[in-house]
Structures are given as C-alpha cells and as structure tokens.
Design a protein around this motif. Structure first.
Motif, mmCIF file in Angstrom:
data_model
loop_
_atom_site.group_PDB
_atom_site.id
_atom_site.type_symbol
_atom_site.label_atom_id
_atom_site.label_comp_id
_atom_site.label_asym_id
_atom_site.label_seq_id
_atom_site.Cartn_x
_atom_site.Cartn_y
_atom_site.Cartn_z
ATOM 1 N N GLU A 1 44.260 -4.307 -29.728
ATOM 2 C CA GLU A 1 43.059 -5.098 -29.466
ATOM 3 C C GLU A 1 42.717 -5.093 -27.982
ATOM 4 N N ARG B 1 39.576 -2.580 -32.799
ATOM 5 C CA ARG B 1 39.467 -3.811 -33.597
ATOM 6 C C ARG B 1 39.796 -3.533 -35.054
ATOM 7 N N ARG B 2 40.138 -4.590 -35.762
ATOM 8 C CA ARG B 2 40.383 -4.482 -37.200
ATOM 9 C C ARG B 2 39.061 -4.416 -37.944
#
Length: 56
Positions: A41, A46-47
């Motif tokens: 991150e 990002r997820r």
C-alpha cells in the motif's frame, strides 16, 4: 506412574505443544502478511476491494 498415565500425560503434552506451535505460526504469519500489505500500500498498490465506488 503407570504406562497408562504416561500415555495420557504424553498425549496432552503433545497436543499442547502442537496447539501452541500452530497458534504462534498463525500469529507470526499474520504479522508478516500485515507488513507485506503495508509495504504494498505504501508503494501505491491497492486492493481491488478498496476501489472507489464510482469506477464500477
């Protein structure tokens, strides 16, 4: 101490050692994954679940 008691106490001891080992393994692996996620991150990765709603 009879052989029966040795077997029972040995089994409890073995089960306790295995339980503690699995607990520690899970805990340390979780900490490692948290550090890995924080590093990703910080690098800007990002997820997918964290996408803004307006991109759908």
């Amino acid at each position: 101490m009879s052989s029966y008691a040795f077997y029972v106490y040995g089994s409890y001891g073995f089960a306790a050692v295995v339980t503690i080992a699995v607990t520690l393994w899970t805990w340390t692996d979780g900490r490692a994954r948290q550090k890995e996620l924080a590093a990703l991150e910080a690098a800007g990765i990002r997820r997918r679940s964290a996408r803004p709603k307006d991109e759908e």
